[in-house]
Design a protein around this motif. Structure first.
Motif, PDB file in Angstrom:
ATOM      1  N   SER A  14     -42.738   9.612 -30.231  1.00 14.60           N
ATOM      2  CA  SER A  14     -43.027   8.562 -31.210  1.00 14.60           C
ATOM      3  C   SER A  14     -43.874   7.454 -30.594  1.00 14.60           C
ATOM      4  CB  SER A  14     -41.736   7.986 -31.795  1.00 14.60           C
ATOM      5  OG  SER A  14     -40.994   7.306 -30.805  1.00 14.60           O
ATOM      6  N   ILE A  15     -43.668   7.166 -29.317  1.00 10.43           N
ATOM      7  CA  ILE A  15     -44.492   6.162 -28.635  1.00 10.43           C
ATOM      8  C   ILE A  15     -45.922   6.653 -28.536  1.00 10.43           C
ATOM      9  CG2 ILE A  15     -44.884   4.982 -26.431  1.00 10.43           C
ATOM     10  CD1 ILE A  15     -41.816   4.931 -26.111  1.00 10.43           C
ATOM     11  N   ARG A  16     -46.120   7.909 -28.176  1.00 14.75           N
ATOM     12  CA  ARG A  16     -47.476   8.465 -28.079  1.00 14.75           C
ATOM     13  C   ARG A  16     -48.166   8.476 -29.437  1.00 14.75           C
ATOM     14  NH1 ARG A  16     -45.058  12.750 -24.705  1.00 14.75           N
ATOM     15  NH2 ARG A  16     -45.185  11.979 -22.595  1.00 14.75           N
ATOM     16  N   GLU A  17     -47.428   8.815 -30.502  1.00 13.98           N
ATOM     17  CA  GLU A  17     -48.015   8.823 -31.843  1.00 13.98           C
ATOM     18  C   GLU A  17     -48.469   7.428 -32.234  1.00 13.98           C
ATOM     19  OE1 GLU A  17     -45.057  10.430 -34.419  1.00 13.98           O
ATOM     20  OE2 GLU A  17     -45.159  12.428 -33.509  1.00 13.98           O
ATOM     21  N   GLU A  18     -47.677   6.428 -31.906  1.00 12.88           N
ATOM     22  CA  GLU A  18     -48.043   5.047 -32.216  1.00 12.88           C
ATOM     23  C   GLU A  18     -49.289   4.637 -31.428  1.00 12.88           C
ATOM     24  OE1 GLU A  18     -46.095   0.718 -31.552  1.00 12.88           O
ATOM     25  OE2 GLU A  18     -44.814   2.226 -32.490  1.00 12.88           O
ATOM     26  N   GLU A  19     -49.361   4.992 -30.151  1.00 10.44           N
ATOM     27  CA  GLU A  19     -50.535   4.676 -29.337  1.00 10.44           C
ATOM     28  C   GLU A  19     -51.765   5.393 -29.859  1.00 10.44           C
ATOM     29  OE1 GLU A  19     -49.269   5.752 -25.432  1.00 10.44           O
ATOM     30  OE2 GLU A  19     -48.377   3.798 -25.034  1.00 10.44           O
ATOM     31  N   ASP A  20     -51.609   6.659 -30.290  1.00  5.31           N
ATOM     32  CA  ASP A  20     -52.742   7.411 -30.841  1.00  5.31           C
ATOM     33  C   ASP A  20     -53.240   6.774 -32.131  1.00  5.31           C
ATOM     34  OD1 ASP A  20     -52.610   9.148 -28.738  1.00  5.31           O
ATOM     35  OD2 ASP A  20     -51.572  10.746 -29.860  1.00  5.31           O
ATOM     36  N   ALA A  21     -52.320   6.336 -32.984  1.00  3.68           N
ATOM     37  CA  ALA A  21     -52.717   5.687 -34.236  1.00  3.68           C
ATOM     38  C   ALA A  21     -53.451   4.384 -33.952  1.00  3.68           C
ATOM     39  CB  ALA A  21     -51.491   5.426 -35.107  1.00  3.68           C
ATOM     40  N   GLU A  22     -52.955   3.601 -32.982  1.00  4.15           N
ATOM     41  CA  GLU A  22     -53.608   2.349 -32.606  1.00  4.15           C
ATOM     42  C   GLU A  22     -54.990   2.622 -32.028  1.00  4.15           C
ATOM     43  OE1 GLU A  22     -52.870  -0.721 -29.089  1.00  4.15           O
ATOM     44  OE2 GLU A  22     -51.236  -0.697 -30.557  1.00  4.15           O
ATOM     45  N   SER A  23     -55.092   3.650 -31.226  1.00  4.39           N
ATOM     46  CA  SER A  23     -56.364   4.010 -30.622  1.00  4.39           C
ATOM     47  C   SER A  23     -57.358   4.463 -31.690  1.00  4.39           C
ATOM     48  CB  SER A  23     -56.155   5.116 -29.587  1.00  4.39           C
ATOM     49  OG  SER A  23     -57.369   5.503 -29.037  1.00  4.39           O
ATOM     50  N   ALA A  24     -56.887   5.232 -32.661  1.00  4.50           N
ATOM     51  CA  ALA A  24     -57.759   5.687 -33.747  1.00  4.50           C
ATOM     52  C   ALA A  24     -58.252   4.499 -34.567  1.00  4.50           C
ATOM     53  CB  ALA A  24     -57.023   6.682 -34.631  1.00  4.50           C
ATOM     54  N   GLU A  25     -57.366   3.537 -34.840  1.00  6.66           N
ATOM     55  CA  GLU A  25     -57.761   2.351 -35.589  1.00  6.66           C
ATOM     56  C   GLU A  25     -58.778   1.528 -34.801  1.00  6.66           C
ATOM     57  OE1 GLU A  25     -54.568  -0.402 -36.514  1.00  6.66           O
ATOM     58  OE2 GLU A  25     -55.399  -0.661 -38.520  1.00  6.66           O
ATOM     59  N   ALA A  26     -58.590   1.426 -33.494  1.00  7.36           N
ATOM     60  CA  ALA A  26     -59.537   0.694 -32.650  1.00  7.36           C
ATOM     61  C   ALA A  26     -60.895   1.381 -32.647  1.00  7.36           C
ATOM     62  CB  ALA A  26     -59.004   0.570 -31.230  1.00  7.36           C
ATOM     63  N   LYS A  27     -60.904   2.710 -32.633  1.00  9.54           N
ATOM     64  CA  LYS A  27     -62.177   3.446 -32.674  1.00  9.54           C
ATOM     65  C   LYS A  27     -62.907   3.202 -33.983  1.00  9.54           C
ATOM     66  CE  LYS A  27     -60.888   7.139 -29.518  1.00  9.54           C
ATOM     67  NZ  LYS A  27     -60.548   8.555 -29.386  1.00  9.54           N
ATOM     68  N   LEU A  28     -62.163   3.155 -35.089  1.00  8.68           N
ATOM     69  CA  LEU A  28     -62.791   2.873 -36.379  1.00  8.68           C
ATOM     70  C   LEU A  28     -63.391   1.470 -36.406  1.00  8.68           C
ATOM     71  CD1 LEU A  28     -60.202   4.431 -38.843  1.00  8.68           C
ATOM     72  CD2 LEU A  28     -62.517   5.246 -38.378  1.00  8.68           C
ATOM     73  N   VAL A  29     -62.653   0.496 -35.886  1.00 12.45           N
ATOM     74  CA  VAL A  29     -63.157  -0.881 -35.836  1.00 12.45           C
ATOM     75  C   VAL A  29     -64.385  -0.952 -34.934  1.00 12.45           C
ATOM     76  CG1 VAL A  29     -62.621  -3.251 -35.115  1.00 12.45           C
ATOM     77  CG2 VAL A  29     -60.928  -1.911 -36.365  1.00 12.45           C
ATOM     78  N   MET A  30     -64.346  -0.251 -33.807  1.00 12.56           N
ATOM     79  CA  MET A  30     -65.480  -0.251 -32.880  1.00 12.56           C
ATOM     80  C   MET A  30     -66.723   0.347 -33.551  1.00 12.56           C
ATOM     81  SD  MET A  30     -65.759   1.371 -29.054  1.00 12.56           S
ATOM     82  CE  MET A  30     -65.671   3.046 -29.627  1.00 12.56           C
ATOM     83  N   ARG A  31     -66.560   1.463 -34.260  1.00 13.79           N
ATOM     84  CA  ARG A  31     -67.702   2.073 -34.962  1.00 13.79           C
ATOM     85  C   ARG A  31     -68.258   1.139 -36.026  1.00 13.79           C
ATOM     86  NH1 ARG A  31     -64.661   7.083 -36.127  1.00 13.79           N
ATOM     87  NH2 ARG A  31     -64.370   7.936 -34.071  1.00 13.79           N
ATOM     88  N   LYS A  32     -67.373   0.469 -36.737  1.00 19.50           N
ATOM     89  CA  LYS A  32     -67.818  -0.465 -37.778  1.00 19.50           C
ATOM     90  C   LYS A  32     -68.545  -1.659 -37.158  1.00 19.50           C
ATOM     91  CE  LYS A  32     -67.894  -1.857 -42.060  1.00 19.50           C
ATOM     92  NZ  LYS A  32     -68.673  -1.221 -43.089  1.00 19.50           N
ATOM     93  N   LEU A  33     -68.025  -2.189 -36.051  1.00 16.16           N
ATOM     94  CA  LEU A  33     -68.716  -3.288 -35.359  1.00 16.16           C
ATOM     95  C   LEU A  33     -70.110  -2.855 -34.911  1.00 16.16           C
ATOM     96  CD1 LEU A  33     -65.890  -4.835 -33.149  1.00 16.16           C
ATOM     97  CD2 LEU A  33     -67.059  -5.925 -35.067  1.00 16.16           C
ATOM     98  N   ASN A  34     -70.207  -1.662 -34.359  1.00 18.01           N
ATOM     99  CA  ASN A  34     -71.496  -1.143 -33.917  1.00 18.01           C
ATOM    100  C   ASN A  34     -72.458  -1.011 -35.102  1.00 18.01           C
ATOM    101  OD1 ASN A  34     -73.193  -0.130 -31.807  1.00 18.01           O
ATOM    102  ND2 ASN A  34     -72.936   1.900 -32.704  1.00 18.01           N
TER     103      ASN A  34
END
Length: 137
Positions: A14-34
């Motif tokens: 469950s900790i890894r799933e939460e980290e993966d979800a956070e990482s995926a959200e950060a990637k989306l924000v990074m792509r949008k910023l770019n």
């Protein structure tokens, strides 16, 4: 990530799933910023290209998420305004809204700083940036 204590029922999965979800959200924000950075440079500046240090937008995306994490509706009620500073003045390039259906409750001003490199056709950005959060409600 929540703290893990002896009596906690959290598993490593469950900790890894939460980290993966956070990482995926950060990637989306990074792509949008770019994307909004690219459109802002293209629309308002006369450079042929721009160079951003590798992890600058990645760190900025994580900082945006961190700034929104304790606010109502999190990132969904945030407006991120992207500015470019040349050391003397700042120019607003673009804005990013995660969910246009939500009322804006948090405004984050992200200012990228120009590196005065010798190439006049390419905008070089420093790895540093400034971020300010303004809570509207």
């Amino acid at each position: 990530m929540p703290p893990v204590s002896r009596n906690s029922r959290l598993s490593l999965s469950s900790i890894r799933e939460e980290e993966d979800a956070e990482s995926a959200e950060a990637k989306l924000v990074m792509r949008k910023l770019n994307s909004v950075l690219y459109r802002g440079v293209e629309r308002y500046l006369t450079y042929d290209a721009f160079l951003v240090p590798r992890n600058t937008l990645h760190r900025a995306a994580h900082d945006v998420l961190r700034q929104c994490s304790d606010r109502p509706h999190g990132l969904h009620s945030a407006l991120v305004e992207l500015y470019l500073s040349d050391g003397h003045s700042s120019k607003r390039l673009a804005q990013m809204v995660a969910d246009p259906r939500q009322e804006v409750k948090t405004v984050i001003k992200l200012t990228l700083h120009q590196d005065h490199a010798s190439d006049p056709t390419t905008l070089h950005l420093q790895s540093s940036y400034t971020m300010e959060r303004h809570c509207l409600q």
